[in-house]
Design a protein around this motif. Sequence first.
Motif, mmCIF file in Angstrom:
data_model
loop_
_atom_site.group_PDB
_atom_site.id
_atom_site.type_symbol
_atom_site.label_atom_id
_atom_site.label_comp_id
_atom_site.label_asym_id
_atom_site.label_seq_id
_atom_site.Cartn_x
_atom_site.Cartn_y
_atom_site.Cartn_z
ATOM 1 N N CYS A 102 0.685 -1.136 -0.022
ATOM 2 C CA CYS A 102 -0.073 -0.154 0.084
ATOM 3 C C CYS A 102 0.773 1.119 -0.106
ATOM 4 C CB CYS A 102 -0.758 0.047 1.153
ATOM 5 S SG CYS A 102 -0.121 -0.050 2.911
ATOM 6 N N GLN A 103 -0.031 2.706 -0.159
ATOM 7 C CA GLN A 103 0.808 3.727 -0.169
ATOM 8 C C GLN A 103 1.286 3.754 1.111
ATOM 9 O OE1 GLN A 103 -2.341 3.201 -1.164
ATOM 10 N NE2 GLN A 103 -2.974 4.558 -2.855
ATOM 11 N N MET A 104 0.881 3.220 2.266
ATOM 12 C CA MET A 104 1.533 3.852 3.616
ATOM 13 C C MET A 104 2.878 3.094 3.550
ATOM 14 S SD MET A 104 -0.093 3.184 7.219
ATOM 15 C CE MET A 104 -1.381 4.209 6.981
ATOM 16 N N ASN A 105 3.062 1.938 2.936
ATOM 17 C CA ASN A 105 4.239 1.257 2.850
ATOM 18 C C ASN A 105 5.548 2.275 2.061
ATOM 19 O OD1 ASN A 105 3.877 -0.676 4.576
ATOM 20 N ND2 ASN A 105 4.542 -2.411 2.992
ATOM 21 N N ALA A 143 13.206 16.044 -4.532
ATOM 22 C CA ALA A 143 13.527 15.084 -5.582
ATOM 23 C C ALA A 143 12.513 14.045 -5.595
ATOM 24 C CB ALA A 143 15.052 14.325 -5.104
ATOM 25 N N ARG A 144 11.474 14.150 -4.417
ATOM 26 C CA ARG A 144 10.551 12.895 -4.563
ATOM 27 C C ARG A 144 9.340 13.743 -5.389
ATOM 28 N NH1 ARG A 144 11.460 11.762 1.800
ATOM 29 N NH2 ARG A 144 12.981 10.092 1.545
ATOM 30 N N GLY A 145 9.357 14.925 -5.785
ATOM 31 C CA GLY A 145 8.415 15.239 -6.550
ATOM 32 C C GLY A 145 7.359 16.037 -6.001
ATOM 33 N N PRO A 146 6.321 16.787 -6.654
ATOM 34 C CA PRO A 146 5.297 17.655 -6.136
ATOM 35 C C PRO A 146 4.101 17.043 -5.471
ATOM 36 C CG PRO A 146 4.915 17.271 -8.378
ATOM 37 C CD PRO A 146 6.112 16.600 -7.826
ATOM 38 N N SER A 147 4.078 15.619 -5.496
ATOM 39 C CA SER A 147 3.110 14.900 -4.482
ATOM 40 C C SER A 147 3.611 14.127 -3.420
ATOM 41 C CB SER A 147 2.518 14.158 -5.392
ATOM 42 O OG SER A 147 1.441 14.787 -6.318
ATOM 43 N N ALA A 148 2.964 14.188 -2.256
ATOM 44 C CA ALA A 148 3.535 13.621 -1.149
ATOM 45 C C ALA A 148 2.558 12.816 -0.393
ATOM 46 C CB ALA A 148 4.452 14.494 -0.093
ATOM 47 N N PHE A 149 3.096 11.783 0.377
ATOM 48 C CA PHE A 149 2.308 10.957 1.222
ATOM 49 C C PHE A 149 2.546 11.381 2.660
ATOM 50 C CE2 PHE A 149 2.458 7.212 -1.967
ATOM 51 C CZ PHE A 149 1.395 7.501 -2.679
ATOM 52 N N VAL A 150 1.397 11.536 3.476
ATOM 53 C CA VAL A 150 1.608 11.866 4.750
ATOM 54 C C VAL A 150 0.697 10.894 5.766
ATOM 55 C CG1 VAL A 150 1.169 13.410 6.798
ATOM 56 C CG2 VAL A 150 2.188 14.259 4.627
ATOM 57 N N GLY A 204 6.704 23.910 1.854
ATOM 58 C CA GLY A 204 7.927 24.874 1.473
ATOM 59 C C GLY A 204 9.100 24.255 0.519
ATOM 60 N N ALA A 205 8.981 23.180 0.692
ATOM 61 C CA ALA A 205 10.020 22.340 -0.224
ATOM 62 C C ALA A 205 9.404 21.920 -1.523
ATOM 63 C CB ALA A 205 10.453 21.061 0.310
ATOM 64 N N GLY A 206 8.282 22.743 -2.007
ATOM 65 C CA GLY A 206 7.584 22.523 -3.522
ATOM 66 C C GLY A 206 6.557 21.433 -3.683
ATOM 67 N N VAL A 207 6.110 20.730 -2.524
ATOM 68 C CA VAL A 207 5.023 20.031 -2.696
ATOM 69 C C VAL A 207 3.648 20.610 -2.888
ATOM 70 C CG1 VAL A 207 3.671 18.159 -1.497
ATOM 71 C CG2 VAL A 207 6.193 17.859 -1.302
ATOM 72 N N ARG A 208 2.865 20.233 -3.736
ATOM 73 C CA ARG A 208 1.612 20.786 -4.153
ATOM 74 C C ARG A 208 0.354 19.827 -3.841
ATOM 75 N NH1 ARG A 208 4.337 23.997 -3.628
ATOM 76 N NH2 ARG A 208 5.258 25.780 -5.055
ATOM 77 N N GLU A 209 0.668 18.377 -3.673
ATOM 78 C CA GLU A 209 -0.463 17.732 -3.458
ATOM 79 C C GLU A 209 0.033 16.808 -2.123
ATOM 80 O OE1 GLU A 209 -3.139 15.266 -6.558
ATOM 81 O OE2 GLU A 209 -1.183 14.323 -6.108
ATOM 82 N N ILE A 210 -1.113 16.702 -1.395
ATOM 83 C CA ILE A 210 -1.081 15.693 -0.131
ATOM 84 C C ILE A 210 -1.963 14.611 -0.181
ATOM 85 C CG2 ILE A 210 -0.952 15.646 2.553
ATOM 86 C CD1 ILE A 210 1.551 17.122 1.333
ATOM 87 N N SER A 211 -1.453 13.644 -0.081
ATOM 88 C CA SER A 211 -2.345 12.441 0.129
ATOM 89 C C SER A 211 -2.290 11.868 1.723
ATOM 90 C CB SER A 211 -2.005 11.134 -0.687
ATOM 91 O OG SER A 211 -2.415 11.593 -2.018
ATOM 92 N N LEU A 212 -3.509 11.802 2.421
ATOM 93 C CA LEU A 212 -3.385 11.655 3.650
ATOM 94 C C LEU A 212 -3.428 10.169 3.737
ATOM 95 C CD1 LEU A 212 -5.406 14.437 5.179
ATOM 96 C CD2 LEU A 212 -2.961 14.711 4.869
ATOM 97 N N LEU A 213 -2.802 9.349 4.390
ATOM 98 C CA LEU A 213 -2.881 7.907 4.431
ATOM 99 C C LEU A 213 -3.405 7.389 6.153
ATOM 100 C CD1 LEU A 213 0.487 6.999 2.745
ATOM 101 C CD2 LEU A 213 -1.807 7.364 1.855
ATOM 102 N N GLY A 214 -3.889 6.110 6.161
ATOM 103 C CA GLY A 214 -4.232 5.316 7.248
ATOM 104 C C GLY A 214 -5.005 4.329 6.928
ATOM 105 N N GLN A 215 -4.924 3.355 7.654
ATOM 106 C CA GLN A 215 -5.474 1.962 7.432
ATOM 107 C C GLN A 215 -7.074 2.359 7.377
ATOM 108 O OE1 GLN A 215 -2.756 1.417 9.254
ATOM 109 N NE2 GLN A 215 -1.713 0.465 7.526
ATOM 110 N N ASN A 216 -7.763 2.910 8.219
ATOM 111 C CA ASN A 216 -8.865 3.510 8.182
ATOM 112 C C ASN A 216 -8.879 4.977 8.421
ATOM 113 O OD1 ASN A 216 -10.603 1.451 7.516
ATOM 114 N ND2 ASN A 216 -10.210 0.788 9.782
#
Length: 472
Positions: free
Chosen positions: A30-33, A168-175, A214-226
């Motif tokens: 999964c994305q959490m991994n 380096a990881r790009g403009p989308s990030a998981f949290v 602040g480092a250039g990320v524009r999209e955040i995907s919030l993660l959780g099992q639920n």
Amino acid sequence: MIPDEIKTDRSTNPQGDPGTKTVFIKSYGCQMNVYDSQRMADTLAPAGYVETSSPDNADLVILNTCHIREKAAEKVYSEIGRLRVARDERRRAGGDMQIAVAGCVAQAEGEEILRRAPAVDLVVGPQTYHRLPDLIAKARSAKPVDTEFPIEDKFAVLPAPRREKTLARGPSAFVTVQEGCDKFCTFCVVPYTRGAETSRPVASIVAEVERLAGAGVREISLLGQNVNAYHGEGPDGRAWTLGELVHRLARIDPITRLRYTTSHPRDMDDSLIEAHRDLPALMPFLHLPVQSGSDRILDVMNRKHTSAEYLRLIEKIRHARPDMAFSSDFIVGFPGESDADFEATLRLIEEVSYVSAYSFKYSPRPGTPGAGMADQIDEEVKAERLARLQSLTEGQQKAFNHASIGRTMDVLFDRKGKHPGQIAGRSPYLQAVQVEADESLIGTVAPVEITTTGAWSLHGIVSGTTLREKVA
């Protein structure tokens, strides 16, 4: 959920600087991994480790594992066998390689991994990877296994990534905002490998998202099992809902897109539905797993909702956000599933009309109630049902993509395209979009008129200026 495996292969040390230690991290599941793998790399950076693009030249290899399905777990042991050969070759050349197993297989099997795969040097669960530097040091003289559910909050001690690493990881990030599960679906190992539902405090999440922005990320995907069971402590001292959290994150500039996954239908409350109505940054695409369209099977799965309740929830969300599209998870061949049960699943799929779906043959996981149930379904029947279901969902996906022709969509460009002069990104519905445009647009959001569709992607032309300036 993302099927099979995802390879995390980011910054590299191609010259093999002898003064630098290298780490290769491979994620399954999964994305959490994926998020956890990135945080492992961040944790190891102060200890002198840089990521390398190949396990062959790595001083440390970490397999960040998934235990959802038997196939995923068996892939790990096959990979360990290949790594043992690579490690032996390095040793003959005067080098060495440590092999670590992390993630949910590590949590579930612990010491058994060392028995079954003696080449492994250390085992670390998903709640203790912040201890990796100490465990690696211990692994020089022993084979540590750390699968505790520690009292300390790992997020409070994990180091923040360097700005250049985030870029380096790009403009989308998981949290990750929530971990664990209290639902105990009878097919699922997550409550046993990730523990009870816990949520990070709002302040911790806001601080991480602000650093990413602040480092250039524009999209955040919030993660959780639920993830929509989120109940983290807010600045006012009470537990906030996910709806309240996304309202707060939407105020962080220059974040332009918010997503979350994976959701449970029972936790989709009014505040979250209203957030979809009120927040343009919250994308109109929701992964809402149902697993089956049969009420009888849903009951045996311990899902605690009916197909009618699920369909009413879909209708309620679409009323709040008419442009909302859905994806889902489906399990075929759950113990006792009859032809009629399976046909009920197909009818539900036809009624909802998904834009994508992840579907799997039921795989008994040791320790779950489903594994001991009578009436296990023959593999040939599972395969036939899966083929029919996937044919239906793939047809829906292609129809949705074809209906995009002529529309103008905002696209977040995040990488170069397959061909020279081409860049690629994602639509609000996570469709891959290819355009011919200058690479300077990577990291920005721009309107794109969709002109054609490929097998699984869209093609278009940039039809206006970027919506947000890119951070250098």
